[in-house]
Write a protein that holds these residues in place. Structure first.
Motif, PDB file in Angstrom:
ATOM      1  N   ALA A 248       0.874  -1.235  -0.100  1.00 28.24           N
ATOM      2  CA  ALA A 248      -0.085   0.063   0.184  1.00 28.24           C
ATOM      3  C   ALA A 248       0.992   1.230   0.051  1.00 28.24           C
ATOM      4  N   ILE A 249       0.230   2.300  -0.444  1.00 28.91           N
ATOM      5  CA  ILE A 249       1.108   3.576  -0.326  1.00 28.91           C
ATOM      6  C   ILE A 249       1.049   3.848   0.898  1.00 28.91           C
ATOM      7  N   ASP A 250       2.317   4.460   1.536  1.00 30.45           N
ATOM      8  CA  ASP A 250       2.527   4.751   2.877  1.00 30.45           C
ATOM      9  C   ASP A 250       1.717   5.626   3.627  1.00 30.45           C
ATOM     10  N   PRO A 251       0.837   5.232   4.844  1.00 28.24           N
ATOM     11  CA  PRO A 251      -0.009   6.198   5.236  1.00 28.24           C
ATOM     12  C   PRO A 251       0.282   7.391   5.514  1.00 28.24           C
ATOM     13  N   ILE A 252       1.780   7.567   6.120  1.00 26.88           N
ATOM     14  CA  ILE A 252       2.379   8.965   6.595  1.00 26.88           C
ATOM     15  C   ILE A 252       2.266   9.765   5.087  1.00 26.88           C
ATOM     16  N   CYS A 253       2.503   9.163   3.915  1.00 29.71           N
ATOM     17  CA  CYS A 253       2.577  10.165   2.558  1.00 29.71           C
ATOM     18  C   CYS A 253       1.033  10.378   2.531  1.00 29.71           C
ATOM     19  N   MET A 254       0.017   9.757   2.572  1.00 30.93           N
ATOM     20  CA  MET A 254      -1.318   9.897   2.510  1.00 30.93           C
ATOM     21  C   MET A 254      -1.600  11.036   3.345  1.00 30.93           C
ATOM     22  N   PHE A 255      -1.496  10.783   4.525  1.00 31.01           N
ATOM     23  CA  PHE A 255      -1.775  11.862   5.576  1.00 31.01           C
ATOM     24  C   PHE A 255      -1.041  13.361   5.240  1.00 31.01           C
TER      25      PHE A 255
ATOM     26  N   ASP B 116       8.197  13.358   1.390  1.00 33.58           N
ATOM     27  CA  ASP B 116       9.376  12.363   1.447  1.00 33.58           C
ATOM     28  C   ASP B 116       9.537  11.768   0.132  1.00 33.58           C
ATOM     29  N   MET B 117       9.277  12.351  -1.006  1.00 26.60           N
ATOM     30  CA  MET B 117       9.593  11.485  -2.229  1.00 26.60           C
ATOM     31  C   MET B 117      10.821  12.022  -2.966  1.00 26.60           C
ATOM     32  N   ALA B 118      11.363  11.265  -3.714  1.00 30.17           N
ATOM     33  CA  ALA B 118      12.314  11.722  -4.745  1.00 30.17           C
ATOM     34  C   ALA B 118      12.117  12.733  -5.737  1.00 30.17           C
ATOM     35  N   PRO B 119      12.708  13.655  -6.184  1.00 31.61           N
ATOM     36  CA  PRO B 119      12.290  14.337  -7.168  1.00 31.61           C
ATOM     37  C   PRO B 119      11.723  13.769  -8.572  1.00 31.61           C
ATOM     38  N   GLU B 120      12.108  12.646  -8.707  1.00 27.14           N
ATOM     39  CA  GLU B 120      11.892  11.872 -10.009  1.00 27.14           C
ATOM     40  C   GLU B 120      10.555  11.070  -9.749  1.00 27.14           C
ATOM     41  N   GLU B 121      10.253  10.587  -8.632  1.00 29.55           N
ATOM     42  CA  GLU B 121       9.157   9.786  -8.088  1.00 29.55           C
ATOM     43  C   GLU B 121       7.875  10.215  -8.762  1.00 29.55           C
ATOM     44  N   GLU B 122       7.201   9.212  -9.146  1.00 29.08           N
ATOM     45  CA  GLU B 122       5.602   9.315  -9.717  1.00 29.08           C
ATOM     46  C   GLU B 122       4.841   9.476  -8.583  1.00 29.08           C
ATOM     47  N   VAL B 123       3.884  10.521  -8.625  1.00 26.51           N
ATOM     48  CA  VAL B 123       2.976  10.721  -7.519  1.00 26.51           C
ATOM     49  C   VAL B 123       1.653   9.558  -7.668  1.00 26.51           C
ATOM     50  N   ILE B 124       0.869   9.785  -6.794  1.00 24.84           N
ATOM     51  CA  ILE B 124      -0.223   8.793  -6.512  1.00 24.84           C
ATOM     52  C   ILE B 124      -1.559   9.215  -7.633  1.00 24.84           C
ATOM     53  N   ASP B 125      -2.216   8.525  -7.854  1.00 25.02           N
ATOM     54  CA  ASP B 125      -3.567   8.653  -8.598  1.00 25.02           C
ATOM     55  C   ASP B 125      -4.342   9.388  -7.371  1.00 25.02           C
TER      56      ASP B 125
ATOM     57  N   ARG C 107      -9.385   8.293   2.816  1.00 29.87           N
ATOM     58  CA  ARG C 107     -10.337   8.939   3.788  1.00 29.87           C
ATOM     59  C   ARG C 107     -11.396   8.123   4.223  1.00 29.87           C
ATOM     60  N   LYS C 108     -11.875   7.476   3.284  1.00 27.52           N
ATOM     61  CA  LYS C 108     -13.310   6.433   3.743  1.00 27.52           C
ATOM     62  C   LYS C 108     -12.746   5.293   4.240  1.00 27.52           C
ATOM     63  N   GLN C 109     -11.658   4.665   3.845  1.00 25.23           N
ATOM     64  CA  GLN C 109     -11.511   3.396   4.132  1.00 25.23           C
ATOM     65  C   GLN C 109     -10.485   3.280   5.458  1.00 25.23           C
ATOM     66  N   ARG C 110      -9.572   4.108   5.352  1.00 26.81           N
ATOM     67  CA  ARG C 110      -8.580   4.269   6.322  1.00 26.81           C
ATOM     68  C   ARG C 110      -8.937   4.993   7.771  1.00 26.81           C
ATOM     69  N   LEU C 111      -9.456   5.992   7.607  1.00 28.47           N
ATOM     70  CA  LEU C 111      -9.639   6.956   8.682  1.00 28.47           C
ATOM     71  C   LEU C 111     -11.009   6.812   9.347  1.00 28.47           C
ATOM     72  N   GLU C 112     -11.926   5.916   8.832  1.00 32.81           N
ATOM     73  CA  GLU C 112     -13.169   5.494   9.633  1.00 32.81           C
ATOM     74  C   GLU C 112     -12.809   5.085  10.930  1.00 32.81           C
ATOM     75  N   ASP C 113     -13.280   5.332  11.861  1.00 28.83           N
ATOM     76  CA  ASP C 113     -13.522   4.781  13.184  1.00 28.83           C
ATOM     77  C   ASP C 113     -12.259   5.376  13.824  1.00 28.83           C
ATOM     78  N   ILE C 114     -11.493   6.282  13.333  1.00 30.16           N
ATOM     79  CA  ILE C 114     -10.407   6.906  13.876  1.00 30.16           C
ATOM     80  C   ILE C 114     -10.710   8.166  14.588  1.00 30.16           C
ATOM     81  N   ASN C 115     -10.448   8.663  15.965  1.00 28.89           N
ATOM     82  CA  ASN C 115     -10.779   9.756  16.168  1.00 28.89           C
ATOM     83  C   ASN C 115      -9.617  10.705  16.019  1.00 28.89           C
TER      84      ASN C 115
END
Length: 489
Positions: free
Chosen positions: A55-62, A93-102, A110-118
């Motif tokens: 999975a894409i690193d949760p810290i990056c997603m946050f 925390d990406m390399a300059p040449e690294e591809e970004v996410i979709d 937001r909807k799958q990982r952050l649900e039920d998190i205060n």
């Protein structure tokens, strides 16, 4: 499958960050100030650790969500900018040449990982922890108030919002190439939300097929906004067909001014760091949240000895609570809420801005009358009687047990005891009380910052869950900015 992101990214181009990103850049300072590993620890149970695709690193997603809050961008515009903005890539925390996410990954996160998190308490507590660690918070005083956020669909329905955004997109296209008008689908003429969604999807498809048109920024921004709105409404169609925003409620800023949306009840230290927040629907009473705000501030690590607020917080329960906990309450008494006797307290709440009571259904009293009674055991009493719109009562879903069929009026009476809270009356006349009251301007300024600089005037998605994510990331952002400012005066 989740895998911890390496603390060091190996790339021959990493040195570019030192050349193009100033030492005092906000994103560089945030990265240096915050250890984001707490995000991983909080979300690790939301991922599989030994199976499936990495999975894409949760810290990056946050961090993507933080960038969205700081710069007020749509998901698609955020991801696009992350592809070429070196400050964004450095922060992620990406390399300059690294591809970004979709961009669709953000919605899923937001909807799958952050649900039920205060998330709201988690992020506020983290910033307060940092502020205390850095010696930024030294006071033992919190200032309390609420700020309102209008629903995404206020005052329009979902269909009207789609119509307005589709119109804005068409205008942008016409300004570039009016000949495309002939290729556009026929406008929806029904009142059905499904039909408007179908029209918007067709409009998007036509415009996206014209690759040259899509490169114009004046077209790209309204196009992305409409796409994000359509995507959100398709997922929540079953919910929003019956209501503009099922979670949002009508609240009152005065007897004549209302809003449809949410309230965020805030506690702020004298250093202007938000120490606690409670998110509610728009009709909720401010004073009822005081005890929760104090307890949350304490949990975050704040020592609370004084509370400053307006008259909404001077109700009897709060005076008793602060007295029991040896806390000074700098809140002027209001005769309409520091009552002695009141029946059905859970069904009628006082709105200090409108100066009227609000019933369980959210309807505001339309007038009030002041009278006096005299009972031998109580002495002279002041009684306020509040009258409600009888036509609304007749149609109200809560009328059973509240409104008697055939009645010509519906009223609610409050008995005010003279001489109640004499100790608080004496306290509020002191010079100390008057001097401390002047600190209230700080939270009003903070509310203005949230709304005018970080888009907190309007909800960016439907429902309390979406509002909580917006609240959490916005407050986290403003707290970090304030801490950085105090550390670098």
């Amino acid at each position: 499958m989740i895998q911890k992101q390496q603390s060091m990214v190996f790339s021959p181009f990493m040195g570019i960050y030192d050349l193009v990103i100033p030492k005092d850049h906000l994103l560089r300072k945030i990265n240096e100030l915050v250890d984001f590993s707490f995000v991983y620890e909080e979300l690790k149970d939301k991922y599989c650790h030994d199976n499936g695709r990495t999975a894409i690193d949760p810290i990056c997603m946050f961090k993507y969500l933080l960038l969205k809050s700081i710069y007020d961008l749509s998901d698609e515009d955020l991801v696009e900018r992350s592809g070429y903005d070196m400050a964004f890539k450095y922060f992620l925390d990406m390399a300059p040449e690294e591809e970004v996410i979709d961009s669709s990954s953000l919605s899923k996160f937001r909807k799958q990982r952050l649900e039920d998190i205060n998330l709201l308490d988690l992020l506020i507590n983290k910033t307060v922890e940092i502020a205390i660690e850095k010696g930024v918070i030294k006071s033992k005083t919190i200032i309390v108030d609420s700020t309102h956020t209008k629903s995404r669909y206020n005052p329009q329905s979902p269909k009207e919002i789609l119509e307005a955004r589709a119109k804005k997109l068409r205008k942008a296209v016409y300004s570039v190439d009016e000949s495309l008008k002939s290729k556009f689908p026929n406008k929806n003429t029904t009142d059905q939300l499904e039909d408007e969604l179908a029209y918007c999807q067709q409009l998007i498809e036509v415009i996206e097929s014209e690759e040259t048109i899509c490169t114009y920024p004046k077209v790209k921004e309204p196009l992305n906004l409409l796409k994000e709105t359509v995507s959100d409404d398709l997922e929540h169609l079953a919910t929003i067909q019956s209501s503009n925003d099922e979670d949002a409620k009508l609240g009152y800023k005065s007897a004549d001014t209302s809003f449809f949306g949410y309230k965020t009840h805030l506690a702020l230290s004298e250093e202007r760091i938000i120490t606690a927040a409670v998110l509610t629907t728009g009709e909720k009473n401010d004073g009822k949240q005081l005890q929760t705000l104090i307890e949350k501030s304490k949990t975050a690590g704040m020592e609370v000895k004084t509370v400053i607020g307006d008259t909404a917080y001077s109700e009897k329960a709060n005076i008793d609570y602060t007295k029991e906990n040896n806390i000074e309450l700098i809140s002027k008494l209001h005769p309409n809420i520091t009552h002695g006797y009141r029946k059905r307290e859970n069904e009628f709440e006082f709105n200090k801005d409108a100066g009227m009571y609000v019933c369980k259904a959210g309807h505001l009293a339309i007038k009030k009358r002041k009278t006096y009674t005299k009972k031998e055991e109580l002495g002279k009493n002041t009684v306020y009687t509040y009258y409600f719109d009888i036509e609304k009562c007749k149609q109200c879903p809560f009328r059973e047990g509240c409104y008697k069929e055939g009645s010509k009026t519906k009223s609610y009476s409050v008995s005010i005891l003279s001489g109640e809270h004499l100790e608080q009356v004496k306290f509020q006349e002191s010079d100390y009380f008057k001097e401390k009251s002047k600190e209230r301007y700080k939270i009003e300024a903070k509310n203005s910052e949230l709304k005018n600089r970080h888009g907190y005037k309007n909800a960016k998605s439907s429902g309390l869950f979406g509002m909580e994510i917006q609240s959490a990331t916005t407050i986290f952002t403003v707290n970090l900015k304030r801490i950085i400012k105090l550390m670098n005066p």
